[in-house]
Motif scaffolding. Sequence first.
Motif, PDB file in Angstrom:
ATOM      1  N   TRP A  68     -42.755  75.153-102.458  1.00  0.00           N
ATOM      2  CA  TRP A  68     -43.427  75.143-101.172  1.00  0.00           C
ATOM      3  C   TRP A  68     -42.831  74.076-100.266  1.00  0.00           C
ATOM      4  N   ALA A  69     -42.803  74.360 -98.974  1.00  0.00           N
ATOM      5  CA  ALA A  69     -42.463  73.372 -97.949  1.00  0.00           C
ATOM      6  C   ALA A  69     -43.723  73.069 -97.152  1.00  0.00           C
ATOM      7  N   VAL A  70     -44.031  71.798 -96.995  1.00  0.00           N
ATOM      8  CA  VAL A  70     -45.181  71.368 -96.202  1.00  0.00           C
ATOM      9  C   VAL A  70     -44.661  70.913 -94.842  1.00  0.00           C
ATOM     10  N   VAL A  71     -45.182  71.509 -93.770  1.00  0.00           N
ATOM     11  CA  VAL A  71     -44.726  71.180 -92.423  1.00  0.00           C
ATOM     12  C   VAL A  71     -45.918  70.713 -91.597  1.00  0.00           C
ATOM     13  N   THR A  72     -45.857  69.475 -91.110  1.00  0.00           N
ATOM     14  CA  THR A  72     -46.931  68.974 -90.230  1.00  0.00           C
ATOM     15  C   THR A  72     -46.537  69.238 -88.769  1.00  0.00           C
ATOM     16  N   GLY A  73     -47.543  69.357 -87.917  1.00  0.00           N
ATOM     17  CA  GLY A  73     -47.267  69.706 -86.527  1.00  0.00           C
ATOM     18  C   GLY A  73     -46.594  71.066 -86.442  1.00  0.00           C
ATOM     19  N   ALA A  74     -47.117  72.013 -87.235  1.00  0.00           N
ATOM     20  CA  ALA A  74     -46.394  73.261 -87.470  1.00  0.00           C
ATOM     21  C   ALA A  74     -46.675  74.365 -86.468  1.00  0.00           C
ATOM     22  N   SER A  75     -47.634  74.195 -85.586  1.00  0.00           N
ATOM     23  CA  SER A  75     -48.074  75.345 -84.793  1.00  0.00           C
ATOM     24  C   SER A  75     -47.215  75.630 -83.571  1.00  0.00           C
ATOM     25  N   ASP A  76     -46.406  74.673 -83.136  1.00  0.00           N
ATOM     26  CA  ASP A  76     -45.602  74.863 -81.918  1.00  0.00           C
ATOM     27  C   ASP A  76     -44.221  74.249 -82.076  1.00  0.00           C
ATOM     28  N   GLY A  77     -43.321  74.661 -81.181  1.00  0.00           N
ATOM     29  CA  GLY A  77     -42.042  73.997 -81.011  1.00  0.00           C
ATOM     30  C   GLY A  77     -41.214  73.821 -82.263  1.00  0.00           C
ATOM     31  N   ILE A  78     -40.756  72.588 -82.475  1.00  0.00           N
ATOM     32  CA  ILE A  78     -39.868  72.286 -83.592  1.00  0.00           C
ATOM     33  C   ILE A  78     -40.565  72.527 -84.926  1.00  0.00           C
ATOM     34  N   GLY A  79     -41.846  72.152 -85.036  1.00  0.00           N
ATOM     35  CA  GLY A  79     -42.572  72.367 -86.283  1.00  0.00           C
ATOM     36  C   GLY A  79     -42.674  73.839 -86.641  1.00  0.00           C
ATOM     37  N   LYS A  80     -42.952  74.678 -85.667  1.00  0.00           N
ATOM     38  CA  LYS A  80     -43.018  76.117 -85.898  1.00  0.00           C
ATOM     39  C   LYS A  80     -41.675  76.648 -86.372  1.00  0.00           C
ATOM     40  N   GLU A  81     -40.595  76.163 -85.783  1.00  0.00           N
ATOM     41  CA  GLU A  81     -39.253  76.596 -86.200  1.00  0.00           C
ATOM     42  C   GLU A  81     -38.945  76.154 -87.622  1.00  0.00           C
ATOM     43  N   TYR A  82     -39.331  74.928 -87.968  1.00  0.00           N
ATOM     44  CA  TYR A  82     -39.128  74.492 -89.354  1.00  0.00           C
ATOM     45  C   TYR A  82     -39.837  75.450 -90.313  1.00  0.00           C
ATOM     46  N   ALA A  83     -41.077  75.795 -89.989  1.00  0.00           N
ATOM     47  CA  ALA A  83     -41.837  76.682 -90.869  1.00  0.00           C
ATOM     48  C   ALA A  83     -41.152  78.036 -91.009  1.00  0.00           C
ATOM     49  N   GLU A  84     -40.728  78.610 -89.903  1.00  0.00           N
ATOM     50  CA  GLU A  84     -40.112  79.939 -89.938  1.00  0.00           C
ATOM     51  C   GLU A  84     -38.763  79.916 -90.645  1.00  0.00           C
ATOM     52  N   GLN A  85     -37.950  78.906 -90.347  1.00  0.00           N
ATOM     53  CA  GLN A  85     -36.613  78.881 -90.952  1.00  0.00           C
ATOM     54  C   GLN A  85     -36.656  78.497 -92.432  1.00  0.00           C
ATOM     55  N   LEU A  86     -37.602  77.682 -92.827  1.00  0.00           N
ATOM     56  CA  LEU A  86     -37.752  77.379 -94.251  1.00  0.00           C
ATOM     57  C   LEU A  86     -38.289  78.589 -95.015  1.00  0.00           C
ATOM     58  N   ALA A  87     -39.157  79.375 -94.375  1.00  0.00           N
ATOM     59  CA  ALA A  87     -39.613  80.622 -95.000  1.00  0.00           C
ATOM     60  C   ALA A  87     -38.439  81.579 -95.160  1.00  0.00           C
ATOM     61  N   LYS A  88     -37.616  81.677 -94.140  1.00  0.00           N
ATOM     62  CA  LYS A  88     -36.423  82.530 -94.211  1.00  0.00           C
ATOM     63  C   LYS A  88     -35.484  82.082 -95.326  1.00  0.00           C
ATOM     64  N   ALA A  89     -35.429  80.755 -95.561  1.00  0.00           N
ATOM     65  CA  ALA A  89     -34.554  80.211 -96.611  1.00  0.00           C
ATOM     66  C   ALA A  89     -35.113  80.430 -98.007  1.00  0.00           C
ATOM     67  N   GLY A  90     -36.386  80.851 -98.101  1.00  0.00           N
ATOM     68  CA  GLY A  90     -36.943  81.167 -99.412  1.00  0.00           C
ATOM     69  C   GLY A  90     -38.033  80.247 -99.906  1.00  0.00           C
ATOM     70  N   PHE A  91     -38.667  79.487 -99.024  1.00  0.00           N
ATOM     71  CA  PHE A  91     -39.787  78.641 -99.413  1.00  0.00           C
ATOM     72  C   PHE A  91     -41.116  79.311 -99.058  1.00  0.00           C
ATOM     73  N   ASN A  92     -42.139  79.003 -99.838  1.00  0.00           N
ATOM     74  CA  ASN A  92     -43.509  79.245 -99.403  1.00  0.00           C
ATOM     75  C   ASN A  92     -43.882  78.102 -98.455  1.00  0.00           C
TER      76      ASN A  92
END
Length: 342
Positions: A68-92
């Motif tokens: 799993w990847a834990v992303v804080t400030g995840a709902s907008d901007g850079i945080g949202k991109e981290y969440a999406e790109q880490l999911a694409k890379a294969g993380f929950n």
Amino acid sequence: MDSGSKLLETYYAALRESKLLSYMSIAFTVIGLAQYFSFGYKLTSLLFQLFLIPGRSLSKYGAKKGAWAVVTGASDGIGKEYAEQLAKAGFNILLVSRTESKLATLSSEIESAYPKSSTKYLAIDFASAGDAEYVKLKAVVDELDVGVLVNNVGQSHSIPVPFYLVDDKELADIIAINDLATLRVTRIILPQLLASRRGLILTMGSFGGYFPTPYLSVYSGSKAFLQHWSSALAVELEGTGVDVEFVLSYLVTSAMSKIRRSSALIPTPKQFVASTLSSIGLSRGAQLVSYSSTPYWSHAIFQFFVDQSVGAWSRAVAASNLKMHMQIRKRALKKAEREKST
């Protein structure tokens, strides 16, 4: 002493002086060549890291292995991109941010776009979070196999402001969100990373903290604090399997920067995050800052050349920052006056 002896003494004195001058000339030449080759080496290293050398594979941290990847400030901007790109890379993905409705929407979007990735979310307002909220976070995290922590949550000033005019609440919120939240979240997750002997802690920094930034003084100080804390933590964790990296950036189009149009020097969140995740372990522009990186190519080049003449440029950068933020504040106050009169 006869005239012949005086002449001989004068000759030897001149000879000694000429040798000294010769040695000094050689010394300065050697120093100059060393500086020249040092600059060449650093510039070559920068270009290789920017365009040729790949960063560490995310599989080291559990990508596509159920981590799993834990992303804080995840709902907008850079945080949202981290969440999406880490999911694409294969993380929950565990999404942590303030607004539950945004988290729920993003969670559904990620699971729809990347069916192999599971998501969870937890709404926390880090400005006012107390022990109870961090206990909830720990309870959720303890049930997961965490491989990556992205400390992205952050807040700046609403508009540039002289320090003596900073509102008490804004001051407290910036420190609580940028610093205290980052420390507490990391302390909750770190024992699990150490137990599994693998993990990555990415903490978002800013040129606003790397260079003194007048009219954003509290924000600037909060990011400078994170830079030193992150480097100290990285040294502590050497050899444990847990990597720590402080990610420096100039402006990125986002709600925080209030910039909507991208350019060569101002990337979109998607561009910035892609450069970060593809260059883990590379310093790129941050060659003078231990355990840090400046991943985006134009930010890295800008920082590199400023750093090479930091003594001459530090005052100029601070003065430029002051002028820019005074102008931004002036425009913001005029806009507020117009809105008040309508």
